[in-house]
Scaffold this motif. Structure first.
Motif, PDB file in Angstrom:
ATOM      1  N   UNK A  15       0.826  -1.206   0.000  1.00 32.76           N
ATOM      2  CA  UNK A  15       0.000   0.000   0.000  1.00 32.76           C
ATOM      3  C   UNK A  15       0.863   1.260   0.000  1.00 32.76           C
ATOM      4  N   UNK A  16       1.910   1.266   0.800  1.00 31.40           N
ATOM      5  CA  UNK A  16       2.801   2.432   0.847  1.00 31.40           C
ATOM      6  C   UNK A  16       3.494   2.634  -0.492  1.00 31.40           C
ATOM      7  N   UNK A  17       3.939   1.550  -1.074  1.00 30.67           N
ATOM      8  CA  UNK A  17       4.612   1.612  -2.371  1.00 30.67           C
ATOM      9  C   UNK A  17       3.687   2.245  -3.413  1.00 30.67           C
ATOM     10  N   UNK A  18       2.459   1.760  -3.495  1.00 32.32           N
ATOM     11  CA  UNK A  18       1.504   2.282  -4.479  1.00 32.32           C
ATOM     12  C   UNK A  18       1.088   3.716  -4.157  1.00 32.32           C
ATOM     13  N   UNK A  19       0.830   3.984  -2.894  1.00 34.22           N
ATOM     14  CA  UNK A  19       0.402   5.324  -2.485  1.00 34.22           C
ATOM     15  C   UNK A  19       1.481   6.360  -2.792  1.00 34.22           C
ATOM     16  N   UNK A  20       2.710   6.023  -2.505  1.00 31.16           N
ATOM     17  CA  UNK A  20       3.804   6.955  -2.739  1.00 31.16           C
ATOM     18  C   UNK A  20       4.117   7.078  -4.227  1.00 31.16           C
ATOM     19  N   UNK A  26       5.599  13.102   0.081  1.00 30.60           N
ATOM     20  CA  UNK A  26       5.044  14.155   0.935  1.00 30.60           C
ATOM     21  C   UNK A  26       3.527  14.074   1.058  1.00 30.60           C
ATOM     22  N   UNK A  27       2.850  13.741  -0.038  1.00 33.79           N
ATOM     23  CA  UNK A  27       1.384  13.731  -0.032  1.00 33.79           C
ATOM     24  C   UNK A  27       0.788  12.432   0.489  1.00 33.79           C
ATOM     25  N   UNK A  28       1.573  11.387   0.516  1.00 29.42           N
ATOM     26  CA  UNK A  28       1.077  10.117   1.052  1.00 29.42           C
ATOM     27  C   UNK A  28       1.034  10.207   2.574  1.00 29.42           C
ATOM     28  N   UNK A  29      -0.063   9.768   3.152  1.00 29.12           N
ATOM     29  CA  UNK A  29      -0.179   9.810   4.610  1.00 29.12           C
ATOM     30  C   UNK A  29      -0.310   8.387   5.147  1.00 29.12           C
ATOM     31  N   UNK A 102      11.957   5.601  -6.614  1.00 30.29           N
ATOM     32  CA  UNK A 102      13.391   5.684  -6.359  1.00 30.29           C
ATOM     33  C   UNK A 102      13.788   7.092  -5.927  1.00 30.29           C
ATOM     34  N   UNK A 103      13.170   8.092  -6.510  1.00 34.32           N
ATOM     35  CA  UNK A 103      13.484   9.485  -6.137  1.00 34.32           C
ATOM     36  C   UNK A 103      13.276   9.712  -4.643  1.00 34.32           C
ATOM     37  N   UNK A 104      12.119   9.313  -4.138  1.00 33.54           N
ATOM     38  CA  UNK A 104      11.896   9.572  -2.715  1.00 33.54           C
ATOM     39  C   UNK A 104      12.647   8.597  -1.831  1.00 33.54           C
ATOM     40  N   UNK A 105      12.975   7.416  -2.340  1.00 35.00           N
ATOM     41  CA  UNK A 105      13.779   6.487  -1.542  1.00 35.00           C
ATOM     42  C   UNK A 105      15.131   7.105  -1.213  1.00 35.00           C
ATOM     43  N   UNK A 106      15.741   7.724  -2.206  1.00 33.21           N
ATOM     44  CA  UNK A 106      17.049   8.334  -1.959  1.00 33.21           C
ATOM     45  C   UNK A 106      16.968   9.422  -0.909  1.00 33.21           C
ATOM     46  N   UNK A 107      16.028  10.304  -1.067  1.00 30.35           N
ATOM     47  CA  UNK A 107      15.939  11.392  -0.096  1.00 30.35           C
ATOM     48  C   UNK A 107      15.495  10.872   1.259  1.00 30.35           C
ATOM     49  N   UNK A 108      14.578   9.911   1.262  1.00 34.45           N
ATOM     50  CA  UNK A 108      14.057   9.397   2.519  1.00 34.45           C
ATOM     51  C   UNK A 108      15.047   8.571   3.294  1.00 34.45           C
ATOM     52  N   UNK A 109      15.773   7.705   2.628  1.00 41.19           N
ATOM     53  CA  UNK A 109      16.724   6.858   3.359  1.00 41.19           C
ATOM     54  C   UNK A 109      17.897   7.686   3.865  1.00 41.19           C
TER      55      UNK A 109
END
Length: 194
Positions: A15-20, A26-29, A102-109
């Motif tokens: 669910x997180x993968x699809x939502x993000x 940022x918009x996924x809650x 992948x874009x948010x994975x880099x910034x998030x991790x």
């Protein structure tokens, strides 16, 4: 984790993968993620202490997909250059497929976890490529390499960086031929291994 816990974990991760992927990080809650997963909000917090904490799990999931695809494409007895072509082709395909995630994975991790977490996630992939380099040396396909673990990391790193540069950093209006780009990368690695 027991089977029930593993199922809930996977539901949340899916669910997180699809939502993000659909809405961005940022918009996924968390409430959207648990609603999509069909679990209670408290269940999310049994596995992750925040939305950011799920990013390493998503990165690991993408890498596991990468490893599985590469291993399925490589046949016993393939020479090292054939393996490098598979690494390039599959890394580019996966980067294209999951570019938004992948874009948010880099910034998030980078935000959430240390670089040690990256090393832990990548360890099986590094070890597999290192094994293939060892086999290539034993078959005299390539000259003796000094520290195979470094060579494996360098090969994976340059391939991933190239794919990410092509798909994430390139100007989308600029027409670059991906096949030419991948061929140049292949020739570069081939010279490095010679």
């Amino acid at each position: 984790m027991n089977e029930k816990q593993e199922t809930k974990y996977q539901l949340i991760l899916d669910a997180a993968f699809e939502q993000m992927k659909e809405n961005g990080f940022e918009k996924a809650s968390v409430s959207q993620i648990v609603k999509r997963a069909g679990v209670a909000q408290g269940t999310f917090y049994l596995y992750f202490d925040s939305k950011s904490a799920i990013v390493p799990a998503i990165a690991e999931r993408i890498l596991c997909e990468q490893i599985d695809v590469v291993r399925n494409e490589v046949r016993d007895g393939d020479d090292i250059l054939s393996i490098v072509r598979v690494l390039i082709d599959q890394t580019f395909a996966l980067t294209d497929k999951h570019r938004e995630v992948i874009k948010f994975c880099y910034s998030g991790i980078a935000y959430y976890d240390s670089f040690q977490r990256w090393e832990d996630i990548y360890r099986p992939y590094y070890e597999w490529v290192e094994l293939k380099l060892q086999e290539a040396m034993e078959k005299k396909e390539i000259p003796s390499l000094s520290v195979l673990s470094y060579q494996a990391k360098l090969i994976i790193g340059i391939i991933e960086q190239s794919a990410e540069t092509y798909y994430l950093a390139s100007d989308p209006t600029k027409e670059e031929n991906v096949d030419i780009y991948k061929e140049e990368l292949f020739q570069f690695i081939k010279r490095a291994l010679s």
